[in-house]
Design a protein around this motif. Sequence first.
Motif, PDB file in Angstrom:
ATOM      1  N   ARG A 157       0.750   8.757  10.505  1.00 11.99           N
ATOM      2  CA  ARG A 157       1.518   7.521  10.569  1.00 11.99           C
ATOM      3  C   ARG A 157       0.833   6.418   9.757  1.00 11.99           C
ATOM      4  O   ARG A 157       1.501   5.556   9.178  1.00 11.99           O
ATOM      5  N   SER A 158      -0.486   6.458   9.694  1.00 17.94           N
ATOM      6  CA  SER A 158      -1.215   5.510   8.855  1.00 17.94           C
ATOM      7  C   SER A 158      -0.793   5.653   7.402  1.00 17.94           C
ATOM      8  O   SER A 158      -0.679   4.662   6.668  1.00 17.94           O
ATOM      9  N   LEU A 159      -0.585   6.897   6.967  1.00 16.89           N
ATOM     10  CA  LEU A 159      -0.144   7.127   5.589  1.00 16.89           C
ATOM     11  C   LEU A 159       1.214   6.484   5.326  1.00 16.89           C
ATOM     12  O   LEU A 159       1.477   5.992   4.224  1.00 16.89           O
ATOM     13  N   LEU A 160       2.088   6.472   6.338  1.00 15.23           N
ATOM     14  CA  LEU A 160       3.395   5.831   6.171  1.00 15.23           C
ATOM     15  C   LEU A 160       3.237   4.326   5.953  1.00 15.23           C
ATOM     16  O   LEU A 160       3.861   3.755   5.052  1.00 15.23           O
ATOM     17  N   PHE A 161       2.411   3.695   6.769  1.00 15.04           N
ATOM     18  CA  PHE A 161       2.198   2.255   6.617  1.00 15.04           C
ATOM     19  C   PHE A 161       1.603   1.934   5.246  1.00 15.04           C
ATOM     20  O   PHE A 161       2.007   0.978   4.584  1.00 15.04           O
ATOM     21  N   LEU A 162       0.649   2.735   4.822  1.00 16.89           N
ATOM     22  CA  LEU A 162       0.018   2.506   3.526  1.00 16.89           C
ATOM     23  C   LEU A 162       1.003   2.717   2.378  1.00 16.89           C
ATOM     24  O   LEU A 162       0.988   1.973   1.387  1.00 16.89           O
ATOM     25  N   ALA A 163       1.859   3.723   2.499  1.00 18.65           N
ATOM     26  CA  ALA A 163       2.841   3.986   1.444  1.00 18.65           C
ATOM     27  C   ALA A 163       3.790   2.804   1.254  1.00 18.65           C
ATOM     28  O   ALA A 163       4.167   2.471   0.129  1.00 18.65           O
ATOM     29  N   HIS A 164       4.169   2.163   2.369  1.00 16.17           N
ATOM     30  CA  HIS A 164       5.043   0.996   2.263  1.00 16.17           C
ATOM     31  C   HIS A 164       4.343  -0.176   1.584  1.00 16.17           C
ATOM     32  O   HIS A 164       4.994  -1.036   0.999  1.00 16.17           O
ATOM     33  N   ARG A 165       3.027  -0.211   1.666  1.00 14.02           N
ATOM     34  CA  ARG A 165       2.285  -1.351   1.133  1.00 14.02           C
ATOM     35  C   ARG A 165       1.762  -1.114  -0.275  1.00 14.02           C
ATOM     36  O   ARG A 165       1.271  -2.032  -0.915  1.00 14.02           O
ATOM     37  N   CYS A 166       1.822   0.125  -0.741  1.00 13.63           N
ATOM     38  CA  CYS A 166       1.356   0.431  -2.094  1.00 13.63           C
ATOM     39  C   CYS A 166       2.366  -0.110  -3.101  1.00 13.63           C
ATOM     40  O   CYS A 166       3.526   0.318  -3.122  1.00 13.63           O
ATOM     41  N   PRO A 167       1.980  -1.036  -3.973  1.00 17.54           N
ATOM     42  CA  PRO A 167       2.946  -1.739  -4.833  1.00 17.54           C
ATOM     43  C   PRO A 167       3.495  -0.928  -5.999  1.00 17.54           C
ATOM     44  O   PRO A 167       4.502  -1.309  -6.592  1.00 17.54           O
ATOM     45  N   LEU A 206       4.503   2.416  -6.182  1.00 17.16           N
ATOM     46  CA  LEU A 206       5.264   3.646  -5.981  1.00 17.16           C
ATOM     47  C   LEU A 206       6.734   3.521  -6.363  1.00 17.16           C
ATOM     48  O   LEU A 206       7.314   4.428  -6.955  1.00 17.16           O
ATOM     49  N   LEU A 207       7.364   2.408  -5.998  1.00 12.97           N
ATOM     50  CA  LEU A 207       8.804   2.270  -6.226  1.00 12.97           C
ATOM     51  C   LEU A 207       9.162   2.241  -7.706  1.00 12.97           C
ATOM     52  O   LEU A 207      10.268   2.624  -8.090  1.00 12.97           O
ATOM     53  N   GLN A 208       8.241   1.792  -8.545  1.00 17.94           N
ATOM     54  CA  GLN A 208       8.535   1.657  -9.966  1.00 17.94           C
ATOM     55  C   GLN A 208       8.066   2.846 -10.792  1.00 17.94           C
ATOM     56  O   GLN A 208       8.085   2.799 -12.014  1.00 17.94           O
ATOM     57  N   SER A 209       7.650   3.928 -10.143  1.00 13.98           N
ATOM     58  CA  SER A 209       7.115   5.067 -10.891  1.00 13.98           C
ATOM     59  C   SER A 209       7.774   6.365 -10.437  1.00 13.98           C
ATOM     60  O   SER A 209       8.242   6.472  -9.311  1.00 13.98           O
ATOM     61  N   PRO A 210       7.817   7.371 -11.323  1.00 11.73           N
ATOM     62  CA  PRO A 210       8.414   8.670 -10.962  1.00 11.73           C
ATOM     63  C   PRO A 210       7.572   9.381  -9.915  1.00 11.73           C
ATOM     64  O   PRO A 210       6.348   9.183  -9.838  1.00 11.73           O
ATOM     65  N   GLU A 236       6.395  12.264  -9.666  1.00 11.20           N
ATOM     66  CA  GLU A 236       5.294  13.108 -10.140  1.00 11.20           C
ATOM     67  C   GLU A 236       3.966  12.342 -10.196  1.00 11.20           C
ATOM     68  O   GLU A 236       2.890  12.954 -10.155  1.00 11.20           O
ATOM     69  N   GLN A 237       4.028  10.997 -10.282  1.00 18.49           N
ATOM     70  CA  GLN A 237       2.814  10.189 -10.380  1.00 18.49           C
ATOM     71  C   GLN A 237       2.373   9.601  -9.037  1.00 18.49           C
ATOM     72  O   GLN A 237       1.318   8.970  -8.941  1.00 18.49           O
ATOM     73  N   HIS A 238       3.167   9.795  -8.002  1.00 18.23           N
ATOM     74  CA  HIS A 238       2.923   9.100  -6.744  1.00 18.23           C
ATOM     75  C   HIS A 238       1.572   9.420  -6.098  1.00 18.23           C
ATOM     76  O   HIS A 238       0.875   8.521  -5.620  1.00 18.23           O
ATOM     77  N   ILE A 239       1.213  10.703  -6.039  1.00 17.93           N
ATOM     78  CA  ILE A 239      -0.029  11.080  -5.363  1.00 17.93           C
ATOM     79  C   ILE A 239      -1.229  10.444  -6.052  1.00 17.93           C
ATOM     80  O   ILE A 239      -2.101   9.852  -5.405  1.00 17.93           O
ATOM     81  N   LYS A 240      -1.272  10.535  -7.370  1.00 21.59           N
ATOM     82  CA  LYS A 240      -2.392   9.959  -8.120  1.00 21.59           C
ATOM     83  C   LYS A 240      -2.449   8.444  -7.945  1.00 21.59           C
ATOM     84  O   LYS A 240      -3.517   7.875  -7.690  1.00 21.59           O
ATOM     85  N   LEU A 241      -1.299   7.785  -8.073  1.00 18.46           N
ATOM     86  CA  LEU A 241      -1.256   6.334  -7.921  1.00 18.46           C
ATOM     87  C   LEU A 241      -1.684   5.912  -6.513  1.00 18.46           C
ATOM     88  O   LEU A 241      -2.433   4.946  -6.344  1.00 18.46           O
ATOM     89  N   PHE A 242      -1.204   6.634  -5.525  1.00 17.20           N
ATOM     90  CA  PHE A 242      -1.497   6.285  -4.135  1.00 17.20           C
ATOM     91  C   PHE A 242      -2.980   6.479  -3.816  1.00 17.20           C
ATOM     92  O   PHE A 242      -3.608   5.624  -3.179  1.00 17.20           O
ATOM     93  N   LEU A 243      -3.547   7.599  -4.255  1.00 14.91           N
ATOM     94  CA  LEU A 243      -4.962   7.863  -4.010  1.00 14.91           C
ATOM     95  C   LEU A 243      -5.845   6.816  -4.685  1.00 14.91           C
ATOM     96  O   LEU A 243      -6.851   6.374  -4.115  1.00 14.91           O
TER      97      LEU A 243
END
Length: 310
Positions: free
Chosen positions: A23-33, A35-39, A41-48
């Motif tokens: 659930r912590s990952l969900l909160f962090l995903a919403h706050r990562c700026p 993700l919404l503007q990228s495909p 395929e790049q999400h995991i790298k950008l998020f990490l």
Amino acid sequence: MRDRMSKELQQEVNLAGEVHTWRSLLFLAHRCPDLLQSPWEQHIKLFLNWIQENENCLVKLATPYLGEVYASELEEALSGNHVAQDHLIQNHSDNPVIHLNLRYLFSVDSRTFLQHLKKLLACWYKELLFSDMPHTMLALQQDKQHNEQISDVLKSTELIRLVTKGSELQPHPGVDTLWMIPQSAYRPFTVINYLPQCLVYYYPVADEFLPGGIAQTQMMQVAALHKALGDVQRIRLLSLIRHSPKSLGELTNTLNATKSNVHHHLTLLRTAGLVQVEDGVYSINHEAVSQVGTELQVVLGMQKNKMLEE
């Protein structure tokens, strides 16, 4: 899925299940700026990269939103105030997800927390998701497009009830935005999340959009249903929430059992679709129960025993 996991991933998954850092990952995903503007395929790298850059404030960013009434106390708790921490944990003791998650976040150091999240997400993606991602993303996109189309003719309450298979939209003070996000990782459950002024439903992607389609899903549902009904304790739980929803604590006290034991039984009932939970309160899914058969309905008092009447 566990058979496909490395020992390293199994260890992180076990921890995530115990203290609900998924659930912590969900909160962090919403706050990562980014993700919404990228495909995707790049999400995991950008998020990490983003959580690495925010290591010092990562625990704060990952802490669940408890509402404005707890905002100042939560700030104190995250600053190390043990009185505030104990009070928040106690106030949410009936919600095992929030309760255990807060207890973990108040005690873990930033480096340990960061490493856990990085291993959990990176290993999960590499070992379980990578090869199936194109099919998964296609299923999610098809589900999203379908529900966007039917949302034009349905009220919000009707749409939520349909896609979540029974959840009822309740009024929440201060909430003016509703997000509905399809997911496949936590099927068949709907995860409900609270953000400032927002209510989020992560609902299970519809059967018809998954590989194997409805037939495969129905077989799994039948198996889960019969497993759920194969224990007297689970029938007792259904009977207890038949007339009024109850929290885990209330059910535990009534049955004189441990929380872990009752939670295990409730999880199996949820998997079968017979029980739903919202805000830590469990209620019976009347529509699902009505489809099981007359025997269960008689036991739960939902239908009269015709044999006794005769």
